[in-house]
Design a protein around this motif. Structure first.
Motif, PDB file in Angstrom:
ATOM      1  N   MET A 215       0.835  -1.203   0.000  1.00 16.66           N
ATOM      2  CA  MET A 215       0.000   0.000   0.000  1.00 16.66           C
ATOM      3  C   MET A 215       0.870   1.253   0.000  1.00 16.66           C
ATOM      4  O   MET A 215       1.027   1.907   1.034  1.00 16.66           O
ATOM      5  CB  MET A 215      -0.938  -0.024   1.201  1.00 16.66           C
ATOM      6  CG  MET A 215      -2.025  -1.049   1.022  1.00 16.66           C
ATOM      7  SD  MET A 215      -3.258  -1.047   2.308  1.00 16.66           S
ATOM      8  CE  MET A 215      -2.520  -2.105   3.505  1.00 16.66           C
TER       9      MET A 215
ATOM     10  N   ARG B 191      -2.140  10.121  -1.371  1.00 16.08           N
ATOM     11  CA  ARG B 191      -3.078   9.194  -0.750  1.00 16.08           C
ATOM     12  C   ARG B 191      -2.573   7.766  -0.940  1.00 16.08           C
ATOM     13  O   ARG B 191      -1.697   7.506  -1.763  1.00 16.08           O
ATOM     14  CB  ARG B 191      -4.497   9.349  -1.300  1.00 16.08           C
ATOM     15  CG  ARG B 191      -4.756   8.787  -2.671  1.00 16.08           C
ATOM     16  CD  ARG B 191      -4.059   9.489  -3.776  1.00 16.08           C
ATOM     17  NE  ARG B 191      -4.770  10.611  -4.348  1.00 16.08           N
ATOM     18  CZ  ARG B 191      -4.177  11.511  -5.123  1.00 16.08           C
ATOM     19  NH1 ARG B 191      -2.888  11.416  -5.436  1.00 16.08           N
ATOM     20  NH2 ARG B 191      -4.851  12.511  -5.642  1.00 16.08           N
ATOM     21  N   THR B 192      -3.164   6.843  -0.173  1.00 23.12           N
ATOM     22  CA  THR B 192      -2.776   5.427  -0.227  1.00 23.12           C
ATOM     23  C   THR B 192      -3.465   4.737  -1.402  1.00 23.12           C
ATOM     24  O   THR B 192      -4.637   5.002  -1.669  1.00 23.12           O
ATOM     25  CB  THR B 192      -3.228   4.713   1.066  1.00 23.12           C
ATOM     26  OG1 THR B 192      -2.833   5.490   2.187  1.00 23.12           O
ATOM     27  CG2 THR B 192      -2.656   3.318   1.168  1.00 23.12           C
TER      28      THR B 192
ATOM     29  N   VAL C 126      -3.495   0.567  -3.384  1.00 26.22           N
ATOM     30  CA  VAL C 126      -2.986  -0.804  -3.330  1.00 26.22           C
ATOM     31  C   VAL C 126      -2.178  -1.065  -4.604  1.00 26.22           C
ATOM     32  O   VAL C 126      -2.705  -0.886  -5.714  1.00 26.22           O
ATOM     33  CB  VAL C 126      -4.138  -1.833  -3.215  1.00 26.22           C
ATOM     34  CG1 VAL C 126      -3.593  -3.259  -3.289  1.00 26.22           C
ATOM     35  CG2 VAL C 126      -4.916  -1.623  -1.917  1.00 26.22           C
TER      36      VAL C 126
ATOM     37  N   HIS D 117      -5.144   0.444  -9.257  1.00 29.32           N
ATOM     38  CA  HIS D 117      -6.485   0.633  -9.804  1.00 29.32           C
ATOM     39  C   HIS D 117      -7.171   1.797  -9.114  1.00 29.32           C
ATOM     40  O   HIS D 117      -6.923   2.050  -7.934  1.00 29.32           O
ATOM     41  CB  HIS D 117      -7.347  -0.625  -9.597  1.00 29.32           C
ATOM     42  CG  HIS D 117      -6.765  -1.843 -10.237  1.00 29.32           C
ATOM     43  ND1 HIS D 117      -7.136  -3.119  -9.908  1.00 29.32           N
ATOM     44  CD2 HIS D 117      -5.812  -1.973 -11.206  1.00 29.32           C
ATOM     45  CE1 HIS D 117      -6.455  -3.996 -10.644  1.00 29.32           C
ATOM     46  NE2 HIS D 117      -5.637  -3.320 -11.425  1.00 29.32           N
ATOM     47  N   CYS D 118      -8.022   2.490  -9.848  1.00 27.79           N
ATOM     48  CA  CYS D 118      -8.797   3.568  -9.217  1.00 27.79           C
ATOM     49  C   CYS D 118     -10.092   3.811  -9.977  1.00 27.79           C
ATOM     50  O   CYS D 118     -10.318   3.239 -11.042  1.00 27.79           O
ATOM     51  CB  CYS D 118      -7.967   4.846  -9.108  1.00 27.79           C
ATOM     52  SG  CYS D 118      -7.731   5.709 -10.659  1.00 27.79           S
TER      53      CYS D 118
ATOM     54  N   LYS E 209      -7.810  11.655  -8.312  1.00 26.96           N
ATOM     55  CA  LYS E 209      -6.494  11.151  -8.732  1.00 26.96           C
ATOM     56  C   LYS E 209      -6.492  10.809 -10.219  1.00 26.96           C
ATOM     57  O   LYS E 209      -5.519  11.057 -10.916  1.00 26.96           O
ATOM     58  CB  LYS E 209      -6.034   9.969  -7.860  1.00 26.96           C
ATOM     59  CG  LYS E 209      -6.740   8.662  -8.122  1.00 26.96           C
ATOM     60  CD  LYS E 209      -6.235   7.534  -7.277  1.00 26.96           C
ATOM     61  CE  LYS E 209      -6.733   7.577  -5.860  1.00 26.96           C
ATOM     62  NZ  LYS E 209      -8.215   7.649  -5.711  1.00 26.96           N
TER      63      LYS E 209
HETATM   64  C1  LIG Z   1      -5.476   1.035   2.837  1.00 25.87           C
HETATM   65  C2  LIG Z   1      -6.032   1.874   1.721  1.00 25.87           C
HETATM   66  C3  LIG Z   1      -5.972   1.397   0.431  1.00 25.87           C
HETATM   67  C4  LIG Z   1      -6.510   2.152  -0.610  1.00 25.87           C
HETATM   68  N1  LIG Z   1      -6.405   1.691  -1.889  1.00 25.87           N
HETATM   69  C5  LIG Z   1      -6.877   2.448  -2.910  1.00 25.87           C
HETATM   70  C6  LIG Z   1      -6.687   2.044  -4.267  1.00 25.87           C
HETATM   71  O1  LIG Z   1      -6.096   0.995  -4.565  1.00 25.87           O
HETATM   72  N2  LIG Z   1      -7.179   2.837  -5.248  1.00 25.87           N
HETATM   73  C7  LIG Z   1      -7.839   4.012  -4.964  1.00 25.87           C
HETATM   74  O2  LIG Z   1      -8.246   4.692  -5.911  1.00 25.87           O
HETATM   75  N3  LIG Z   1      -8.014   4.428  -3.710  1.00 25.87           N
HETATM   76  C8  LIG Z   1      -7.538   3.689  -2.677  1.00 25.87           C
HETATM   77  N4  LIG Z   1      -7.686   4.113  -1.383  1.00 25.87           N
HETATM   78  C9  LIG Z   1      -8.426   5.372  -1.113  1.00 25.87           C
HETATM   79  C10 LIG Z   1      -7.524   6.579  -1.421  1.00 25.87           C
HETATM   80  O3  LIG Z   1      -6.459   6.614  -0.481  1.00 25.87           O
HETATM   81  C11 LIG Z   1      -8.290   7.907  -1.396  1.00 25.87           C
HETATM   82  O4  LIG Z   1      -8.797   8.175  -0.111  1.00 25.87           O
HETATM   83  C12 LIG Z   1      -9.468   7.924  -2.366  1.00 25.87           C
HETATM   84  O5  LIG Z   1      -9.229   7.116  -3.509  1.00 25.87           O
HETATM   85  C13 LIG Z   1      -9.740   9.367  -2.854  1.00 25.87           C
HETATM   86  O6  LIG Z   1      -8.571   9.883  -3.441  1.00 25.87           O
HETATM   87  P1  LIG Z   1      -8.586  11.063  -4.522  1.00 25.87           P
HETATM   88  O7  LIG Z   1      -9.742  11.949  -4.170  1.00 25.87           O
HETATM   89  O8  LIG Z   1      -7.277  11.740  -4.351  1.00 25.87           O
HETATM   90  O9  LIG Z   1      -8.751  10.451  -5.869  1.00 25.87           O
HETATM   91  C14 LIG Z   1      -7.127   3.405  -0.331  1.00 25.87           C
HETATM   92  C15 LIG Z   1      -7.135   3.881   0.975  1.00 25.87           C
HETATM   93  C16 LIG Z   1      -6.612   3.139   1.988  1.00 25.87           C
HETATM   94  C17 LIG Z   1      -6.648   3.706   3.380  1.00 25.87           C
END
Ligand SMILES: Cc1cc2nc3c(=O)[nH]c(=O)nc-3n(C[C@H](O)[C@H](O)[C@H](O)COP(=O)(O)O)c2cc1C
Length: 197
Positions: free
Chosen positions: A35, A50-51, A53, A67-68, A74
């Motif tokens: 992560m 931000r975090t 995976v 992936h998102c 982002k």
């Molecule tokens: C443990 C953890 C894993 C995460 N993994 C993902 C991920 O793989 N992809 C993703 O888009 N957001 C992931 N998130 C959420 C993002 O950190 C973020 O809060 C959310 O995507 C909004 O980000 P943005 O507004 O900057 O796009 C994860 C958060 C946590 C705490």
């Protein structure tokens, strides 16, 4: 005192260690590089972090994938700037990795289809969230998620895989007997260089 690791004074071994850790990252939930933090630059030119995976690390292509949601900030930031950076720190190995380069969104191609097919049902559900990520809500629970069956069709249009084709990799290894910092740049054929820590 533990012997120094083989990569302590060997740039090739250090790069191999960096990729070993990155390749392990997606496989093990507790791995530090499972992560990583993802950094982008927003429309105002401000840094955002931000975090995410880490889903795949490809040492041959020198690329990382996560992936998102296509509707997320982002995704817009990566689409606009074409760049992203990732960071992780393994406190047991005492190794920090910084990786950056051009980033591309894959929503409708074979890569995205394969990534979607390989995703777990509970991950797919998130892509069917309504309203879109980041939307203001009147209350914390004022959003809906589809059931796993519906998510297959509802979530897919919002899903994208992001591939960061690394231009630069950097590692920092902490050891009381001497920290080691090094960088590798694609444009230099991944030739490594030691840097002052
Ligand atoms: C443990 C953890 C894993 C995460 N993994 C993902 C991920 O793989 N992809 C993703 O888009 N957001 C992931 N998130 C959420 C993002 O950190 C973020 O809060 C959310 O995507 C909004 O980000 P943005 O507004 O900057 O796009 C994860 C958060 C946590 C705490």
């Amino acid at each position: 005192m533990d012997p120094l690791p083989p990569f302590h004074d060997d740039l090739d071994a250090a790069l191999a260690e960096v990729w070993r850790l990155l390749v392990e990252g997606p496989r093990f939930r507790r791995n530090a590089f499972h992560m990583p933090a993802l950094a982008t630059v927003d429309a105002q030119g401000h840094p955002q972090v931000r975090t995410v995976v880490l889903r795949h690390a490809d040492p041959v292509a020198g690329a990382l994938r996560f992936h998102c949601d296509r509707r997320s900030d982002k995704a817009s930031e990566i689409a606009a700037s074409g760049h992203a950076a990732l960071h992780g720190y393994d406190s047991a190995a005492k190794i920090q990795i910084r990786a950056s380069g051009p980033a591309t969104l894959h929503g409708d191609d074979a890569l995205a289809d394969a990534a979607w097919a390989g995703s777990m049902a509970m991950s797919r559900v998130c892509y069917g969230a309504d309203p879109a990520p980041g939307a203001r809500l009147p209350a914390g629970d004022a959003y809906t998620l589809p059931d796993p069956e519906t998510a297959l069709t509802l979530g897919r249009p919002n899903f994208c895989a992001v591939v960061v084709t690394l231009a630069r990799l950097e590692f920092l290894y902490l050891d009381r007997r001497g920290h080691r910092r090094a960088a590798w740049v694609r444009a230099d054929g991944w030739r490594g260089v030691w840097l002052a820590p």
